[in-house]
Motif scaffolding. Structure first.
Motif, PDB file in Angstrom:
ATOM      1  N   ASP A   1       5.920  47.653  37.278  1.00  0.00           N
ATOM      2  CA  ASP A   1       6.099  46.667  38.335  1.00  0.00           C
ATOM      3  C   ASP A   1       7.237  45.721  37.953  1.00  0.00           C
ATOM      4  O   ASP A   1       7.760  45.747  36.845  1.00  0.00           O
ATOM      5  N   THR A   2       7.635  44.895  38.911  1.00  0.00           N
ATOM      6  CA  THR A   2       8.797  44.030  38.706  1.00  0.00           C
ATOM      7  C   THR A   2       8.618  43.097  37.528  1.00  0.00           C
ATOM      8  O   THR A   2       9.540  42.891  36.726  1.00  0.00           O
ATOM      9  N   GLN A   3       7.426  42.526  37.388  1.00  0.00           N
ATOM     10  CA  GLN A   3       7.205  41.581  36.300  1.00  0.00           C
ATOM     11  C   GLN A   3       7.318  42.264  34.937  1.00  0.00           C
ATOM     12  O   GLN A   3       7.856  41.687  33.991  1.00  0.00           O
ATOM     13  N   SER A   4       6.834  43.487  34.829  1.00  0.00           N
ATOM     14  CA  SER A   4       6.943  44.225  33.567  1.00  0.00           C
ATOM     15  C   SER A   4       8.405  44.517  33.234  1.00  0.00           C
ATOM     16  O   SER A   4       8.830  44.445  32.076  1.00  0.00           O
ATOM     17  N   LYS A   5       9.181  44.862  34.256  1.00  0.00           N
ATOM     18  CA  LYS A   5      10.616  45.064  34.031  1.00  0.00           C
ATOM     19  C   LYS A   5      11.282  43.775  33.578  1.00  0.00           C
ATOM     20  O   LYS A   5      12.121  43.768  32.663  1.00  0.00           O
ATOM     21  N   LEU A   6      10.902  42.656  34.233  1.00  0.00           N
ATOM     22  CA  LEU A   6      11.491  41.371  33.874  1.00  0.00           C
ATOM     23  C   LEU A   6      11.165  40.990  32.435  1.00  0.00           C
ATOM     24  O   LEU A   6      11.978  40.354  31.754  1.00  0.00           O
ATOM     25  N   ASP A   7       9.977  41.340  31.969  1.00  0.00           N
ATOM     26  CA  ASP A   7       9.614  41.026  30.592  1.00  0.00           C
ATOM     27  C   ASP A   7      10.603  41.659  29.619  1.00  0.00           C
ATOM     28  O   ASP A   7      10.958  41.066  28.595  1.00  0.00           O
ATOM     29  N   ILE A   8      11.048  42.870  29.934  1.00  0.00           N
ATOM     30  CA  ILE A   8      12.019  43.556  29.088  1.00  0.00           C
ATOM     31  C   ILE A   8      13.428  43.020  29.318  1.00  0.00           C
ATOM     32  O   ILE A   8      14.154  42.692  28.371  1.00  0.00           O
ATOM     33  N   LEU A   9      13.828  42.899  30.575  1.00  0.00           N
ATOM     34  CA  LEU A   9      15.203  42.502  30.889  1.00  0.00           C
ATOM     35  C   LEU A   9      15.495  41.061  30.488  1.00  0.00           C
ATOM     36  O   LEU A   9      16.610  40.737  30.058  1.00  0.00           O
ATOM     37  N   SER A  10      14.514  40.167  30.637  1.00  0.00           N
ATOM     38  CA  SER A  10      14.740  38.775  30.246  1.00  0.00           C
ATOM     39  C   SER A  10      14.833  38.647  28.735  1.00  0.00           C
ATOM     40  O   SER A  10      15.591  37.824  28.217  1.00  0.00           O
ATOM     41  N   ARG A  11      14.053  39.468  28.010  1.00  0.00           N
ATOM     42  CA  ARG A  11      14.169  39.475  26.550  1.00  0.00           C
ATOM     43  C   ARG A  11      15.568  39.933  26.142  1.00  0.00           C
ATOM     44  O   ARG A  11      16.185  39.382  25.230  1.00  0.00           O
ATOM     45  N   ASP A  12      16.082  40.954  26.826  1.00  0.00           N
ATOM     46  CA  ASP A  12      17.413  41.451  26.499  1.00  0.00           C
ATOM     47  C   ASP A  12      18.505  40.477  26.922  1.00  0.00           C
ATOM     48  O   ASP A  12      19.633  40.542  26.411  1.00  0.00           O
ATOM     49  N   ALA A  13      18.200  39.567  27.855  1.00  0.00           N
ATOM     50  CA  ALA A  13      19.181  38.563  28.287  1.00  0.00           C
ATOM     51  C   ALA A  13      19.355  37.465  27.256  1.00  0.00           C
ATOM     52  O   ALA A  13      20.230  36.617  27.408  1.00  0.00           O
ATOM     53  N   GLN A  14      18.536  37.471  26.194  1.00  0.00           N
ATOM     54  CA  GLN A  14      18.615  36.428  25.171  1.00  0.00           C
ATOM     55  C   GLN A  14      19.970  36.394  24.487  1.00  0.00           C
ATOM     56  O   GLN A  14      20.374  35.366  23.938  1.00  0.00           O
ATOM     57  N   TYR A  15      20.706  37.513  24.497  1.00  0.00           N
ATOM     58  CA  TYR A  15      21.968  37.558  23.772  1.00  0.00           C
ATOM     59  C   TYR A  15      23.084  36.822  24.505  1.00  0.00           C
ATOM     60  O   TYR A  15      24.164  36.644  23.949  1.00  0.00           O
ATOM     61  N   ASP A  16      22.832  36.417  25.729  1.00  0.00           N
ATOM     62  CA  ASP A  16      23.833  35.670  26.497  1.00  0.00           C
ATOM     63  C   ASP A  16      23.335  34.240  26.648  1.00  0.00           C
ATOM     64  O   ASP A  16      22.394  33.977  27.383  1.00  0.00           O
ATOM     65  N   LEU A  17      24.001  33.296  25.974  1.00  0.00           N
ATOM     66  CA  LEU A  17      23.512  31.916  25.946  1.00  0.00           C
ATOM     67  C   LEU A  17      24.344  30.987  26.822  1.00  0.00           C
ATOM     68  O   LEU A  17      24.208  29.784  26.737  1.00  0.00           O
ATOM     69  N   SER A  18      25.223  31.515  27.661  1.00  0.00           N
ATOM     70  CA  SER A  18      26.146  30.631  28.348  1.00  0.00           C
ATOM     71  C   SER A  18      25.566  29.929  29.567  1.00  0.00           C
ATOM     72  O   SER A  18      26.288  29.364  30.363  1.00  0.00           O
ATOM     73  N   CYS A  19      24.251  29.935  29.728  1.00  0.00           N
ATOM     74  CA  CYS A  19      23.654  29.004  30.683  1.00  0.00           C
ATOM     75  C   CYS A  19      22.930  27.913  29.906  1.00  0.00           C
ATOM     76  O   CYS A  19      22.189  27.124  30.462  1.00  0.00           O
ATOM     77  N   ALA A  20      23.167  27.905  28.593  1.00  0.00           N
ATOM     78  CA  ALA A  20      22.456  26.974  27.724  1.00  0.00           C
ATOM     79  C   ALA A  20      23.394  25.892  27.245  1.00  0.00           C
ATOM     80  O   ALA A  20      24.559  25.860  27.567  1.00  0.00           O
ATOM     81  N   CYS A  21      22.867  25.006  26.415  1.00  0.00           N
ATOM     82  CA  CYS A  21      23.674  23.879  25.970  1.00  0.00           C
ATOM     83  C   CYS A  21      23.427  23.614  24.502  1.00  0.00           C
ATOM     84  O   CYS A  21      22.285  23.508  24.073  1.00  0.00           O
ATOM     85  N   GLY A  22      24.478  23.510  23.728  1.00  0.00           N
ATOM     86  CA  GLY A  22      24.336  23.103  22.336  1.00  0.00           C
ATOM     87  C   GLY A  22      24.236  21.601  22.265  1.00  0.00           C
ATOM     88  O   GLY A  22      25.186  20.895  22.574  1.00  0.00           O
ATOM     89  N   THR A  23      23.115  21.076  21.865  1.00  0.00           N
ATOM     90  CA  THR A  23      22.927  19.637  21.825  1.00  0.00           C
ATOM     91  C   THR A  23      22.707  19.185  20.395  1.00  0.00           C
ATOM     92  O   THR A  23      23.212  19.781  19.469  1.00  0.00           O
TER      93      THR A  23
ATOM     94  N   VAL B   1      15.898  49.935  31.576  1.00  0.00           N
ATOM     95  CA  VAL B   1      15.182  49.334  32.695  1.00  0.00           C
ATOM     96  C   VAL B   1      16.206  48.720  33.643  1.00  0.00           C
ATOM     97  O   VAL B   1      17.229  48.189  33.202  1.00  0.00           O
ATOM     98  N   ALA B   2      15.934  48.773  34.929  1.00  0.00           N
ATOM     99  CA  ALA B   2      16.831  48.162  35.912  1.00  0.00           C
ATOM    100  C   ALA B   2      16.028  47.693  37.119  1.00  0.00           C
ATOM    101  O   ALA B   2      14.985  48.257  37.461  1.00  0.00           O
TER     102      ALA B   2
END
Length: 390
Positions: free
Chosen positions: A2-24, A81-82
């Protein structure tokens, strides 16, 4: 799945892109997830500096590119996953209706080719805008090698666009990939985005950003910050980010020092409170120093030529960049709290724009007889005291 299970994988893999984050203040703060238990929710900051939560994910994780720092590169063994654009748009709209979010940060591995993947990202935003009439924040990552036409479509629906520059120059870029062309796939799209979002243009409302990978190609801080200053001046990028290369996740053939950490420790890096391998502590401090230097360029009126580097071309890991400048320019101090202009006070270690504005307002309206009259936090006053006078 289901979509949520896919998101669990895809959001974990999105961790390598931090450019919506902020170094404080805490160099690891932007690596923490939201504490709700939903792994796809990330704390971030708005363009104006306020806090917010975004749903952050990839649309797909199977990439055809060979970026050596990336665990999702071609040839790696993991479950592909997609999500379809309609599936992603529907899930996000229903979820944000139940819990208000700042918006959506959507990226993707290059699935097949850059054009097709970019079309899927734009289609997701288009469905949200046109079918669901969503008016909130949408950040789209531009796929390297995207055409001008696909960028034009993205500009119609996105609140923000970003494309990672990755390295300061083609020489370093060539160490990380054989599949991408630095000029055609990175620089030319960045220049086009800049031309379409410049002040007075149709899409000047769209916020732009980019990101450097730190420590993967033997690049120097001096090189990164030289490119940073040029991108702010010439490409008018709204914000630049710096992501420490996660050793042990990328390719052991990278030129940077490779000390593989236990797989479990690397995964914990993005689960709640970070668990950082000891050998990566210095790299994360380096990332933090780059963020501090970036603030000097963007908020404190410093020029690249004024930044202090060691003989090897890197920032000091012991002193923050402003303190390093102060130590190298001791004749500039002490500054009079009663008379020094704002631009000078911003060069006092410990004093940022908020405290400097408070000092200027106070001296305008009330007499100042001692430093304690400034009502600054004790730690801030102690840091600034050697550099100021009554």
């Amino acid at each position: 799945m289901d979509t949520q299970s896919k998101l669990d994988i895809l959001s974990r893999d999105a961790q390598y892109d931090l450019s919506c984050a902020c170094g404080t203040k805490n160099p690891n703060e932007h690596r923490k997830r939201d504490n709700t238990g939903s792994g796809w929710l990330y704390p971030t900051t708005t363009a104006s500096g306020g806090p917010g939560i975004v749903l952050k994910t990839l649309l797909g994780n199977r990439c055809v590119n060979d970026c050596k720092y990336c665990p999702l590169r071609t040839g790696q063994d993991f479950r592909p996953v997609a999500l379809s654009p309609s599936e992603m748009a529907s899930f996000f709209y229903d979820f944000q209706a139940k819990r208000p979010l700042l918006g959506l940060f959507l990226s993707s591995a290059v699935m097949g080719d850059a054009g097709g993947t970019m079309e899927m990202l734009v289609s997701t935003a288009k469905i949200l805008r046109n079918r669901y009439h969503y008016k909130g924040y949408i950040h789209l990552k531009v796929i390297p090698g995207s055409t001008k036409e696909s960028i034009d479509e993205a500009l119609k629906y996105a609140s923000a666009l970003s494309l990672n520059i990755e390295t300061p120059g083609e020489h370093h870029f060539s160490k990380l990939t054989d599949a991408k062309n630095y000029v055609q796939d990175i620089l030319e799209p960045l220049k086009y985005i800049a031309s379409q979002t410049a002040r007075g243009s149709q899409y000047q409302r769209v916020h732009t950003s980019s990101q450097f990978i730190v420590g993967a190609s033997n690049e120097l801080d001096k090189e990164i910050l030289f490119y940073t200053s040029r991108m702010y001046k010439e490409l008018h990028v709204g914000r630049l980010y710096f992501s420490a290369y996660q050793r042990g996740l990328g390719d052991s053939s990278l030129p940077g020092e490779q000390v593989a950490a236990p797989k479990q420790a690397q995964l914990e890096l993005f689960d709640g409170l970070p668990s950082i391998p000891l050998q990566d502590q210095g790299l994360l401090t380096r990332e933090h120093r780059l963020y501090q230097a970036d603030w000097l360029l963007r908020k404190y009126g410093f020029n690249f030529e004024e930044l202090s580097f060691g003989q090897e071309g890197n920032l000091s890991l012991d002193d923050d960049p402003k303190l390093a400048w102060a130590k190298a320019n001791i004749d500039f101090y002490p500054l009079s709290i009663k008379r020094a202009p704002k631009e000078a006070l911003l060069r006092v270690p410990g004093l940022g724009p908020t405290y400097v504005n408070r000092i200027i307002d106070k001296r305008r309206n009330t007499p100042i007889s001692c430093l304690e009259d400034l009502h600054l936090p004790f730690s801030t006053l102690e840091k600034a005291r050697p550099f100021i006078t009554m």
